[in-house]
Design a protein around this motif. Structure first.
Motif, PDB file in Angstrom:
ATOM      1  N   LEU A   1      31.122  34.535  30.246  1.00  0.00           N
ATOM      2  CA  LEU A   1      30.302  33.896  31.232  1.00  0.00           C
ATOM      3  C   LEU A   1      29.167  33.039  30.735  1.00  0.00           C
ATOM      4  O   LEU A   1      28.673  32.699  32.441  1.00  0.00           O
ATOM      5  N   LYS A   2      29.122  32.778  30.048  1.00  0.00           N
ATOM      6  CA  LYS A   2      27.671  31.716  29.758  1.00  0.00           C
ATOM      7  C   LYS A   2      27.962  30.334  29.319  1.00  0.00           C
ATOM      8  O   LYS A   2      26.729  29.597  29.693  1.00  0.00           O
ATOM      9  N   ASP A   3      28.942  30.513  28.523  1.00  0.00           N
ATOM     10  CA  ASP A   3      29.032  29.003  28.150  1.00  0.00           C
ATOM     11  C   ASP A   3      30.408  28.095  28.859  1.00  0.00           C
ATOM     12  O   ASP A   3      31.500  28.345  29.822  1.00  0.00           O
ATOM     13  N   THR A   4      28.970  27.235  29.153  1.00  0.00           N
ATOM     14  CA  THR A   4      29.862  26.299  30.918  1.00  0.00           C
ATOM     15  C   THR A   4      31.926  25.688  30.264  1.00  0.00           C
ATOM     16  O   THR A   4      32.499  25.079  31.308  1.00  0.00           O
ATOM     17  N   LYS A   5      31.404  25.948  28.521  1.00  0.00           N
ATOM     18  CA  LYS A   5      33.332  24.992  28.275  1.00  0.00           C
ATOM     19  C   LYS A   5      34.513  26.352  29.424  1.00  0.00           C
ATOM     20  O   LYS A   5      35.607  25.635  29.323  1.00  0.00           O
ATOM     21  N   ILE A   6      33.833  27.693  29.044  1.00  0.00           N
ATOM     22  CA  ILE A   6      35.333  28.298  28.902  1.00  0.00           C
ATOM     23  C   ILE A   6      34.674  29.378  30.426  1.00  0.00           C
ATOM     24  O   ILE A   6      35.573  29.914  30.975  1.00  0.00           O
ATOM     25  N   ASN A   7      33.050  29.216  31.446  1.00  0.00           N
ATOM     26  CA  ASN A   7      33.243  30.193  32.040  1.00  0.00           C
ATOM     27  C   ASN A   7      33.897  30.564  32.979  1.00  0.00           C
ATOM     28  O   ASN A   7      34.325  30.930  33.662  1.00  0.00           O
ATOM     29  N   ASN A   8      34.224  29.138  33.907  1.00  0.00           N
ATOM     30  CA  ASN A   8      35.576  28.878  35.513  1.00  0.00           C
ATOM     31  C   ASN A   8      36.606  29.762  35.048  1.00  0.00           C
ATOM     32  O   ASN A   8      36.838  29.643  35.624  1.00  0.00           O
ATOM     33  N   TYR A   9      36.885  29.251  33.115  1.00  0.00           N
ATOM     34  CA  TYR A   9      38.303  29.551  33.193  1.00  0.00           C
ATOM     35  C   TYR A   9      38.329  31.037  33.208  1.00  0.00           C
ATOM     36  O   TYR A   9      39.212  31.921  33.713  1.00  0.00           O
ATOM     37  N   SER A  10      37.159  32.135  33.063  1.00  0.00           N
ATOM     38  CA  SER A  10      37.367  33.489  32.543  1.00  0.00           C
ATOM     39  C   SER A  10      37.223  33.819  34.207  1.00  0.00           C
ATOM     40  O   SER A  10      38.236  34.937  34.667  1.00  0.00           O
ATOM     41  N   LEU A  11      36.554  33.711  34.881  1.00  0.00           N
ATOM     42  CA  LEU A  11      36.646  33.945  36.347  1.00  0.00           C
ATOM     43  C   LEU A  11      37.669  33.449  37.244  1.00  0.00           C
ATOM     44  O   LEU A  11      37.886  34.219  38.270  1.00  0.00           O
ATOM     45  N   ALA A  12      38.271  32.443  36.585  1.00  0.00           N
ATOM     46  CA  ALA A  12      39.925  31.854  37.841  1.00  0.00           C
ATOM     47  C   ALA A  12      40.711  33.290  37.426  1.00  0.00           C
ATOM     48  O   ALA A  12      41.520  33.201  37.685  1.00  0.00           O
ATOM     49  N   ALA A  13      41.060  33.067  35.653  1.00  0.00           N
ATOM     50  CA  ALA A  13      41.289  34.612  35.735  1.00  0.00           C
ATOM     51  C   ALA A  13      41.528  36.157  36.391  1.00  0.00           C
ATOM     52  O   ALA A  13      42.466  36.637  36.473  1.00  0.00           O
ATOM     53  N   THR A  14      40.241  35.729  36.808  1.00  0.00           N
ATOM     54  CA  THR A  14      40.270  37.481  37.493  1.00  0.00           C
ATOM     55  C   THR A  14      41.145  37.155  38.749  1.00  0.00           C
ATOM     56  O   THR A  14      41.420  38.433  38.938  1.00  0.00           O
ATOM     57  N   SER A  15      41.606  35.640  39.620  1.00  0.00           N
ATOM     58  CA  SER A  15      40.972  35.670  40.854  1.00  0.00           C
ATOM     59  C   SER A  15      43.364  35.942  40.514  1.00  0.00           C
ATOM     60  O   SER A  15      44.105  36.305  41.198  1.00  0.00           O
ATOM     61  N   ILE A  16      43.755  35.017  38.728  1.00  0.00           N
ATOM     62  CA  ILE A  16      45.314  35.740  39.334  1.00  0.00           C
ATOM     63  C   ILE A  16      45.638  37.532  38.741  1.00  0.00           C
ATOM     64  O   ILE A  16      46.022  37.640  39.584  1.00  0.00           O
ATOM     65  N   TRP A  17      44.774  38.129  38.336  1.00  0.00           N
ATOM     66  CA  TRP A  17      44.741  39.479  38.574  1.00  0.00           C
ATOM     67  C   TRP A  17      44.946  40.193  39.229  1.00  0.00           C
ATOM     68  O   TRP A  17      46.229  40.874  39.295  1.00  0.00           O
ATOM     69  N   ARG A  18      44.159  39.474  40.228  1.00  0.00           N
ATOM     70  CA  ARG A  18      43.717  40.470  41.713  1.00  0.00           C
ATOM     71  C   ARG A  18      45.191  40.045  42.421  1.00  0.00           C
ATOM     72  O   ARG A  18      45.877  41.197  43.447  1.00  0.00           O
ATOM     73  N   TYR A  19      45.417  39.085  42.468  1.00  0.00           N
ATOM     74  CA  TYR A  19      46.624  38.145  43.945  1.00  0.00           C
ATOM     75  C   TYR A  19      47.467  38.235  42.836  1.00  0.00           C
ATOM     76  O   TYR A  19      48.845  37.978  44.411  1.00  0.00           O
ATOM     77  N   MET A  20      48.363  38.516  42.266  1.00  0.00           N
ATOM     78  CA  MET A  20      49.869  37.791  41.736  1.00  0.00           C
ATOM     79  C   MET A  20      50.333  39.002  42.138  1.00  0.00           C
ATOM     80  O   MET A  20      51.286  38.849  42.943  1.00  0.00           O
ATOM     81  N   GLY A  21      49.843  40.547  42.482  1.00  0.00           N
ATOM     82  CA  GLY A  21      50.938  41.448  42.506  1.00  0.00           C
ATOM     83  C   GLY A  21      51.117  41.078  44.274  1.00  0.00           C
ATOM     84  O   GLY A  21      52.400  41.257  44.914  1.00  0.00           O
ATOM     85  N   GLN A  22      49.695  40.691  45.114  1.00  0.00           N
ATOM     86  CA  GLN A  22      50.694  40.151  46.440  1.00  0.00           C
ATOM     87  C   GLN A  22      51.700  38.610  46.892  1.00  0.00           C
ATOM     88  O   GLN A  22      52.688  39.723  47.550  1.00  0.00           O
ATOM     89  N   ASN A  23      52.123  37.932  45.814  1.00  0.00           N
ATOM     90  CA  ASN A  23      52.665  37.091  45.813  1.00  0.00           C
ATOM     91  C   ASN A  23      54.180  37.376  45.473  1.00  0.00           C
ATOM     92  O   ASN A  23      55.191  37.173  46.141  1.00  0.00           O
ATOM     93  N   MET A  24      53.711  38.520  43.901  1.00  0.00           N
ATOM     94  CA  MET A  24      54.876  38.933  43.809  1.00  0.00           C
ATOM     95  C   MET A  24      55.821  39.738  44.489  1.00  0.00           C
ATOM     96  O   MET A  24      56.963  39.904  45.376  1.00  0.00           O
ATOM     97  N   VAL A  25      54.850  40.859  45.757  1.00  0.00           N
ATOM     98  CA  VAL A  25      55.492  41.683  47.007  1.00  0.00           C
ATOM     99  C   VAL A  25      56.771  40.330  47.731  1.00  0.00           C
ATOM    100  O   VAL A  25      56.944  41.133  48.409  1.00  0.00           O
ATOM    101  N   LEU A  26      55.528  39.303  48.213  1.00  0.00           N
ATOM    102  CA  LEU A  26      56.164  38.224  49.048  1.00  0.00           C
ATOM    103  C   LEU A  26      57.473  37.882  48.283  1.00  0.00           C
ATOM    104  O   LEU A  26      58.793  37.963  49.032  1.00  0.00           O
ATOM    105  N   PHE A  27      57.495  37.792  46.942  1.00  0.00           N
ATOM    106  CA  PHE A  27      59.155  36.824  46.344  1.00  0.00           C
ATOM    107  C   PHE A  27      59.762  38.210  46.426  1.00  0.00           C
ATOM    108  O   PHE A  27      61.100  37.879  47.210  1.00  0.00           O
TER     109      PHE A  27
END
Length: 327
Positions: A168-194
């Motif tokens: 969360l502090k390393d600027t080279k990787i922290n935004n990847y870490s945060l974006a991964a949380t969006s994948i975890w949370r919203y993938m199920g919603q997309n899956m249900v629509l599919f």
């Protein structure tokens, strides 16, 4: 002889009696059902929206005097480096949304057919979407914290804790870490629509292609993909607009520090922390313009892709026919 009928006195008007008429009551009910929702819509949606546009033309705080500045706030949005930087951060979330859609489509394709414990996997993948965004933020805040869950798991498989980055502090990787949380949370919603879209595909197409010797990949390529392209486009647009408005992960997990402040979080800080309501309103209007442009591109995409189920079926049948002819 006098006409006694024409000289009979009229009954005095009675409001209670008038309201008791069936026709009047029906009219009142119709008007009430129309008026109340329209009033609520105007009060809580359109009126704040028009006020926001008006505020964007002023230099103002929540309380105090206002100074008309015209389009200066919009020019500031387009020229401030820290605001423009947030658009670059949106690319992390857009990239994550592409991965999210690919995974959702993969799992939806697998779980749309008979699979052992398919119901369990559907529920398990969809469950994160039901969790409050703030709670998700706290979960991943501890997940990524130095020495906690992720570091512990990686140490079990041989990684030295000292060699691991600060997620969360390393600027080279922290935004990847945060974006991964969006994948975890919203993938199920997309899956249900599919899954809903895939379940609506005519089973005869699968049977016919199976008799012709098509394998699963060919069925996916020539039957499923053309049939659900409308839902794919819809999910894509929703994901892109959602990536522009990412807020909870950086707000809860990092507070926007270490270069993780997104456009929405920046707008929140400008409005509530720095009290620049006019500039924040201009940012909101600018975001709306971007979403409108994306929506127009969506319409163009739909027209180019052919937003018609019957057309899709004909295309699919034609492709299958071509494939059969080549054998």
């Amino acid at each position: 002889m006098s006409d006694t009928g024409s000289l009979a006195p009229k009954e005095p008007f009675s409001l209670k009696k008038w309201l008791g008429r069936r026709k009047v009551q029906r009219t009142i009910i119709i008007i009430s059902f129309m008026f109340i929702p329209v009033l609520l819509l105007f009060t809580f949606t359109y009126l704040p929206f028009f006020n926001m546009i008006r505020f964007s033309l002023y230099d103002m705080k929540y309380i105090g005097s206002r100074t008309f500045v015209g389009l200066d706030n919009y020019m500031e949005v387009l020229t401030r480096k820290d605001i423009l930087q947030t658009f670059k951060l949106s690319l992390y979330y857009m990239g994550a949304s592409i991965i999210q859609l690919a995974l959702a489509l993969y799992f939806a394709t697998l779980l749309s057919f008979k699979t052992k414990a398919g119901g369990f996997f559907k529920g398990a993948i969809f469950f994160p979407y039901l969790v409050c965004g703030i709670a998700v933020g706290f979960i991943f805040k501890f997940f990524y914290t130095r020495g906690f869950v992720l570091d512990t798991v990686l140490s079990w498989i041989g990684f030295s804790t000292d060699s691991l980055p600060y997620w969360l502090k390393d600027t080279k990787i922290n935004n990847y870490s945060l974006a991964a949380t969006s994948i975890w949370r919203y993938m199920g919603q997309n899956m249900v629509l599919f899954i809903g879209a895939i379940m609506s595909v005519d089973n005869d197409l699968y049977e016919a292609s199976g008799l012709d010797g098509a394998n699963r990949w060919q069925q996916f390529r020539y039957i499923i993909m053309p049939s659900i392209q409308t839902i794919i486009m819809l999910n894509l647009i929703l994901s892109i607009t959602g990536s522009l408005s990412a807020f909870e992960p950086p707000f809860v997990i990092t507070g926007g520090t270490f270069g993780t402040s997104t456009y929405f979080l920046m707008m929140h800080n400008i409005a509530h922390r720095y009290q620049k309501v006019g500039l924040a309103s201009a940012m909101a209007v600018f975001l709306m313009i971007i979403i409108v442009i994306v929506t127009i591109l969506q319409r163009i995409g739909f027209s180019l892709a052919g937003d018609n189920d019957s057309d899709v079926s004909r295309k699919t049948a034609r492709k299958l026919g071509k494939k059969e002819g080549t054998k």
